[in-house]
Structures are given as structure tokens and as C-alpha cells.
Design a protein around this motif. Structure first.
Motif, PDB file in Angstrom:
ATOM      1  N   ASP A  61     -15.144  -0.446  32.875  1.00  0.00           N
ATOM      2  CA  ASP A  61     -15.585  -0.673  31.498  1.00  0.00           C
ATOM      3  C   ASP A  61     -14.941  -1.895  30.851  1.00  0.00           C
ATOM      4  O   ASP A  61     -15.475  -2.431  29.875  1.00  0.00           O
ATOM      5  N   THR A  62     -13.812  -2.354  31.386  1.00  0.00           N
ATOM      6  CA  THR A  62     -13.116  -3.472  30.758  1.00  0.00           C
ATOM      7  C   THR A  62     -13.825  -4.806  30.971  1.00  0.00           C
ATOM      8  O   THR A  62     -13.497  -5.783  30.301  1.00  0.00           O
ATOM      9  N   VAL A  63     -14.771  -4.877  31.901  1.00  0.00           N
ATOM     10  CA  VAL A  63     -15.407  -6.161  32.182  1.00  0.00           C
ATOM     11  C   VAL A  63     -16.541  -6.485  31.211  1.00  0.00           C
ATOM     12  O   VAL A  63     -16.980  -7.639  31.141  1.00  0.00           O
ATOM     13  N   PHE A  64     -17.013  -5.515  30.438  1.00  0.00           N
ATOM     14  CA  PHE A  64     -18.190  -5.748  29.601  1.00  0.00           C
ATOM     15  C   PHE A  64     -17.846  -6.545  28.349  1.00  0.00           C
ATOM     16  O   PHE A  64     -16.793  -6.351  27.739  1.00  0.00           O
ATOM     17  N   VAL A  65     -18.753  -7.441  27.980  1.00  0.00           N
ATOM     18  CA  VAL A  65     -18.532  -8.299  26.815  1.00  0.00           C
ATOM     19  C   VAL A  65     -18.494  -7.469  25.534  1.00  0.00           C
ATOM     20  O   VAL A  65     -17.655  -7.689  24.664  1.00  0.00           O
ATOM     21  N   HIS A  66     -19.419  -6.535  25.408  1.00  0.00           N
ATOM     22  CA  HIS A  66     -19.465  -5.625  24.263  1.00  0.00           C
ATOM     23  C   HIS A  66     -19.684  -4.210  24.787  1.00  0.00           C
ATOM     24  O   HIS A  66     -20.246  -4.025  25.869  1.00  0.00           O
ATOM     25  N   GLU A  67     -19.262  -3.239  24.020  1.00  0.00           N
ATOM     26  CA  GLU A  67     -19.582  -1.871  24.416  1.00  0.00           C
ATOM     27  C   GLU A  67     -21.080  -1.647  24.187  1.00  0.00           C
ATOM     28  O   GLU A  67     -21.701  -2.312  23.359  1.00  0.00           O
ATOM     29  N   PRO A  68     -21.702  -0.734  24.944  1.00  0.00           N
ATOM     30  CA  PRO A  68     -23.163  -0.626  24.966  1.00  0.00           C
ATOM     31  C   PRO A  68     -23.827  -0.485  23.603  1.00  0.00           C
ATOM     32  O   PRO A  68     -24.897  -1.060  23.370  1.00  0.00           O
ATOM     33  N   GLY A  69     -23.214   0.237  22.684  1.00  0.00           N
ATOM     34  CA  GLY A  69     -23.838   0.447  21.381  1.00  0.00           C
ATOM     35  C   GLY A  69     -23.861  -0.769  20.479  1.00  0.00           C
ATOM     36  O   GLY A  69     -24.595  -0.788  19.476  1.00  0.00           O
ATOM     37  N   TRP A  70     -23.104  -1.788  20.830  1.00  0.00           N
ATOM     38  CA  TRP A  70     -23.026  -2.986  19.980  1.00  0.00           C
ATOM     39  C   TRP A  70     -24.386  -3.653  19.818  1.00  0.00           C
ATOM     40  O   TRP A  70     -24.718  -4.146  18.740  1.00  0.00           O
ATOM     41  N   TYR A  71     -25.177  -3.676  20.871  1.00  0.00           N
ATOM     42  CA  TYR A  71     -26.442  -4.409  20.841  1.00  0.00           C
ATOM     43  C   TYR A  71     -27.416  -3.787  19.833  1.00  0.00           C
ATOM     44  O   TYR A  71     -28.034  -4.508  19.035  1.00  0.00           O
ATOM     45  N   ALA A  72     -27.526  -2.483  19.846  1.00  0.00           N
ATOM     46  CA  ALA A  72     -28.423  -1.827  18.893  1.00  0.00           C
ATOM     47  C   ALA A  72     -27.916  -1.982  17.470  1.00  0.00           C
ATOM     48  O   ALA A  72     -28.697  -2.230  16.541  1.00  0.00           O
ATOM     49  N   ARG A  73     -26.608  -1.866  17.273  1.00  0.00           N
ATOM     50  CA  ARG A  73     -26.046  -1.993  15.923  1.00  0.00           C
ATOM     51  C   ARG A  73     -26.285  -3.375  15.355  1.00  0.00           C
ATOM     52  O   ARG A  73     -26.387  -3.554  14.129  1.00  0.00           O
ATOM     53  N   ASN A  74     -26.346  -4.367  16.210  1.00  0.00           N
ATOM     54  CA  ASN A  74     -26.544  -5.742  15.747  1.00  0.00           C
ATOM     55  C   ASN A  74     -27.987  -6.210  15.925  1.00  0.00           C
ATOM     56  O   ASN A  74     -28.265  -7.406  15.812  1.00  0.00           O
ATOM     57  N   ASP A  75     -28.872  -5.257  16.182  1.00  0.00           N
ATOM     58  CA  ASP A  75     -30.301  -5.539  16.275  1.00  0.00           C
ATOM     59  C   ASP A  75     -30.590  -6.619  17.320  1.00  0.00           C
ATOM     60  O   ASP A  75     -31.392  -7.524  17.093  1.00  0.00           O
ATOM     61  N   ILE A  76     -29.912  -6.497  18.459  1.00  0.00           N
ATOM     62  CA  ILE A  76     -30.192  -7.369  19.600  1.00  0.00           C
ATOM     63  C   ILE A  76     -31.104  -6.598  20.551  1.00  0.00           C
ATOM     64  O   ILE A  76     -30.750  -5.513  21.018  1.00  0.00           O
ATOM     65  N   GLU A  77     -32.275  -7.133  20.822  1.00  0.00           N
ATOM     66  CA  GLU A  77     -33.199  -6.484  21.746  1.00  0.00           C
ATOM     67  C   GLU A  77     -32.773  -6.826  23.171  1.00  0.00           C
ATOM     68  O   GLU A  77     -33.023  -7.923  23.666  1.00  0.00           O
ATOM     69  N   LEU A  78     -32.108  -5.886  23.804  1.00  0.00           N
ATOM     70  CA  LEU A  78     -31.545  -6.114  25.125  1.00  0.00           C
ATOM     71  C   LEU A  78     -32.474  -5.553  26.197  1.00  0.00           C
ATOM     72  O   LEU A  78     -32.791  -4.370  26.206  1.00  0.00           O
ATOM     73  N   HIS A  79     -32.924  -6.433  27.095  1.00  0.00           N
ATOM     74  CA  HIS A  79     -33.806  -6.033  28.190  1.00  0.00           C
ATOM     75  C   HIS A  79     -33.011  -6.139  29.488  1.00  0.00           C
ATOM     76  O   HIS A  79     -32.765  -7.246  29.989  1.00  0.00           O
ATOM     77  N   LEU A  80     -32.586  -4.999  30.026  1.00  0.00           N
ATOM     78  CA  LEU A  80     -31.812  -4.974  31.262  1.00  0.00           C
ATOM     79  C   LEU A  80     -32.738  -4.837  32.463  1.00  0.00           C
ATOM     80  O   LEU A  80     -33.777  -4.183  32.398  1.00  0.00           O
ATOM     81  N   GLY A  81     -32.335  -5.448  33.572  1.00  0.00           N
ATOM     82  CA  GLY A  81     -33.129  -5.362  34.794  1.00  0.00           C
ATOM     83  C   GLY A  81     -34.477  -6.049  34.685  1.00  0.00           C
ATOM     84  O   GLY A  81     -35.426  -5.666  35.371  1.00  0.00           O
ATOM     85  N   GLN A  82     -34.559  -7.072  33.846  1.00  0.00           N
ATOM     86  CA  GLN A  82     -35.811  -7.807  33.642  1.00  0.00           C
ATOM     87  C   GLN A  82     -35.602  -9.274  33.998  1.00  0.00           C
ATOM     88  O   GLN A  82     -34.530  -9.840  33.761  1.00  0.00           O
ATOM     89  N   THR A  83     -36.614  -9.886  34.547  1.00  0.00           N
ATOM     90  CA  THR A  83     -36.568 -11.312  34.842  1.00  0.00           C
ATOM     91  C   THR A  83     -37.648 -12.041  34.055  1.00  0.00           C
ATOM     92  O   THR A  83     -38.644 -11.447  33.640  1.00  0.00           O
ATOM     93  N   VAL A  84     -37.432 -13.328  33.863  1.00  0.00           N
ATOM     94  CA  VAL A  84     -38.457 -14.203  33.290  1.00  0.00           C
ATOM     95  C   VAL A  84     -38.946 -15.093  34.414  1.00  0.00           C
ATOM     96  O   VAL A  84     -38.146 -15.754  35.080  1.00  0.00           O
TER      97      VAL A  84
END
Length: 421
Positions: A61-84
Motif C-alpha cells: 500500500d505504500t507505493v500508491f500515489v493516493h489512497e483509493p478514495g482520493w480520486y472520487a473525493r476529488n472528482d477524478i474520473e479514474l479508468h483502470l485497466g483501460q488503454t487509449v
């Protein structure tokens, strides 16, 4: 004027992308922020993958930039396992590779990073051949090293750069037998030069690592899908249960190239050409982190930097530029390494041929020193080894571009700060 109706898309969920998203919100951007990560793990930092996490000294867990809930709290639409898989610059859209979803952007940041260079030799499809770039790689390698240590197994590492040496140190601390194959005459030859490279060779030899310099890996020999040995171009076979390829990384630019963005020459390191604000040849597309080839006025050339600090600082710089802020990205390159009881920090840029003198301050034999690379009396780079709290002074010396008294520079009794004009 940036407003809530705009959409900023970030492709790449590493440190640069995550810090860019964080900066957009910190700077007051209220529009839509979409962060697309091709891994299923939340954005994480990579240094621990070859250091503390690999050694079992740091929890996952120490390697993550933010804890998982941070993205939703900051209204960041996070798409995991997706490519462009495509950018349409005319329509200003990106297309997801999995389901063809198309998303429109006002500004786009490419933080696509780099990928390990692959060994082009027979046997690379065997189960015991490894690379280290992603968290999943580190998790697998951690188990491999532990197993090798228990069974007196052999690891052959192709490449004596920073990653190769850090993994060699980790493998020895697990108890594995280690052989490092390197075509240059010393470790880190292209980064530190022969004198400083030999210090790292001696360090590893003291801990039982075997080096084969001046040779290349030509074949990985196996049976029933498993590694048995590694052959080098001098005809020798080296016992191996596993092989690690640590021969460098290449910037991930295929998406940018397909979109028609200007690229840097591969012979100079490659990457996507950007200006001093990290803007690409398309004014609405920015690039940060490993994939960006940016002009650096201090060194008078274009740099592409693959280290942690470049992602940490480049992501926020690109975010501010996307918001219309005046940005000049000219950080002094910085990285660090930990190997056994040696810790070091390196600041600056001094490739082979750029310097005419190396000055040592301290005791290189005890591995407590600072090395400086100079050109015409001016400091281009500095590396402190087991000497701490000097990075700020080293970087000020580099930025000053002033000629220094080399005798004073070599004297540990002369405070570094007094050498800065």
C-alpha cells in the motif's frame, strides 16, 4: 478562460499523470478530469519496485500515489485497466481500445511513460525471463528472489545500470547467486564514467556478485520451458534459474506517433518533442514524464529524463501549463539509489564527452564522498554517496554556471554553500 465546461484528459496513470490530476484540482480547475490508466492498480510510484518493496521492507500500500478514495473525493474520473488506441486531433477526441468509447478533450496530457527494452535473443519466451517496470513485475520478482535465495538458485542479470544493480543487491540480500552481464567495461559506464563505475563494481563484488564485462547475452538456454543457463558472446555459459533483462527503457510514443505529433530522434533518446512548457507540436496536447523530450536552457540541449523526480515535477508543470499558467520546466534532473549500505543522490546532467574533469570531495574508499563532473571549471553534475543534506547546494552550484575553485570543491572542510556566487 478555463471553466467547468472543459474536459482535461490524462493518458497514463503513473506518478506524472496522478500528480497532474492532483495539481489541476489544487489550482482550482473545476472542469472534468479523466485519468486513464492501462494497469488495474491505482497510480503508484516506481522507486520502491526495485528497492524497499522488492526487499520486503515496504508494504504494498505504500507505493500508491493516493489512497483509493482520493480520486472520487476529488472528482477524478479514474479508468483502470483501460488503454487509449487513437487520438483524433481534429475532433479533439481519444478512443478507448477496449470498447471503442470516444471522449472529447479540451486539453490532453500524455503521461505514457516508458517500457523495458526487450532482449532480442533466443530463449526470451522461457518462464524464468523477467523484466521490471510494473507493480505486477515486482510482485512476481519478489517471489522469484525469495525462492532463489532458499534454493541457492542463480540469477543472471543482463545490464549493469541502476535497475540491474538494485536488483542484484536485492537478490544477494535474499541469498541468491548473481551474475551480471554488461557489454561496457564498468557498471553505469555511460552515466558515471569508468572511475565512479568501478566503485559500484567493488561494492557488489564485496557482496558476492559476479560481473562479466565486455560481453553480451546471446542466448537463454532452457528445457521444458524453464531456464537452465545464459550464454554470452564469448562462448561462456552461465548457470541460471532465472534471467532479468535490465537493458534500459524506451519511451512509449506509439500513440503520439500515430497522432502525428513531432518526435525526437531515437538516436538521442527519443520521446515526444515538447517546448519549455511541455506543450507538444499540437497546442492542445502536452507530454510529461518519461515520454517528454524537453529543451533545457541550463544544459543547452533537449533532455528526456526517466527518473522519479521528473515524473513528480513534470506532471504538475504540465497541468499548470494546461491551465494557461506561464511555465518553464527547467528542473535540474535528480535521482537516487539504494544498494546494500550505500545510498546516493545524483543531480545534473553529464553524459560522456560533456565533461573534462571529475573532482572527488571526501573518501571514495570509504564510500563517503561527493563526486562532481565539470566542464571548463563549471559543475555539470554532482553525486553524493552516503553524504546527506547537500542536494540543494549541489544543485545551486550547477545552476550558477560559475567557474569554481577545484581545490576548494575537493576540500570537505570548505562549506559547499560558500562556493556558490
Amino acid at each position: 478562460m478555463v471553466d467547468a465546461d472543459q474536459t482535461f484528459v490524462i493518458v497514463g496513470g503513473g506518478l506524472a499523470g496522478a500528480k497532474a490530476a492532483e495539481t489541476l484540482r489544487a489550482e482550482g480547475f473545476t472542469g472534468r478530469v479523466i485519468l486513464i490508466c492501462d494497469e488495474r492498480d491505482h497510480p503508484y510510484e516506481r522507486p520502491a519496485l526495485s528497492k524497499g518493496y522488492l526487499l520486503g521492507k515496504e508494504e504494498r500500500d505504500t507505493v500508491f500515489v493516493h489512497e483509493p478514495g482520493w480520486y472520487a473525493r476529488n472528482d477524478i474520473e479514474l479508468h483502470l485497466g483501460q488503454t487509449v488506441d487513437a487520438i483524433d486531433r481534429t475532433a479533439r477526441t481519444v478512443r478507448f481500445g477496449e470498447d471503442g468509447t470516444v471522449v472529447r478533450y479540451d486539453k490532453l496530457l500524455l503521461a505514457t511513460g516508458a517500457e523495458p527494452r526487450r532482449l532480442d535473443v533466443p530463449g526470451t519466451d522461457l518462464a524464468g525471463v523477467h523484466h521490471l517496470r510494473r507493480l505486477a513485475h515486482a510482485e512476481r520478482l519478489k517471489g522469484v528472489l525469495a525462492s532463489l535465495g532458499r534454493d541457492n538458485g542463480h540469477l543472471v542479470i543482463a545490464g549493469a545500470g541502476w535497475i540491474g544493480l538494485e536488483i542484484a543487491a536485492a537478490a544477494r540480500q535474499y541469498g541468491a547467486e548473481v551474475t551480471v552481464v554488461e557489454p561496457e567495461p564498468t557498471p553505469l559506464h555511460g552515466v558515471l564514467g569508468p572511475e565512479l563505475g568501478m566503485i559500484f563494481a567493488e561494492l557488489h563484488r564485496e557482496h558476492g556478485v559476479r560481473f562479466r564485462f565486455g560481453v553480451r547475452l546471446t542466448e537463454i538456454i532452457g528445457q521444458d520451458g524453464m531456464v537452465l543457463a545464459a550464454r554470452t558472446d564469448d562462448g561462456e555459459e552461465h548457470p541460471a534459474h532465472d534471467v532479468l533483462a535490465a537493458i534500459g527503457a524506451a519511451p512509449r510514443v506509439s500513440l503520439a506517433e500515430a497522432a502525428g505529433l513531432e518526435l525526437a530522434d531515437r538516436s538521442g533518446g527519443g520521446g515526444v518533442l515538447v517546448d519549455e512548457s511541455l506543450r507538444s507540436s499540437d497546442p492542445d496536447i502536452y507530454v510529461a514524464g518519461d515520454a517528454a523530450a524537453f529543451p533545457h536552457a541550463l544544459f543547452g540541449t533537449r533532455l528526456r529524463v526517466e527518473h522519479w523526480a521528473n515524473a513528480l515535477n513534470g506532471g504538475p508543470a504540465a497541468a499548470r501549463a494546461m491551465l494557461g499558467r506561464e511555465v518553464v520546466y527547467d528542473r535540474v534532473p535528480y535521482f537516487f539509489s539504494d544498494q546494500y549500505d550505500l545510498g546516493m543522490e545524483y543531480s545534473g546532467w553529464a553524459p560522456p564527452g560533456s565533461y573534462d574533469q571529475v573532482v572527488i570531495r571526501g573518501d571514495a574508499g570509504k564510500r563517503e564522498f561527493i563526486a562532481f563532473w565539470l566542464s571548463e571549471g563549471r559543475v555539470l553534475a554532482g553525486m553524493n554517496v552516503n553524504v546527506w543534506d547537500v542536494t540543494e547546494h549541489v544543485q545551486k552550484l550547477i545552476r550558477s554556471r560559475a567557474e569554481v575553485d577545484t581545490e576548494a570543491l575537493a576540500d570537505p572542510h570548505v562549506p559547499l554553500e560558500t562556493l556558490v556566487p
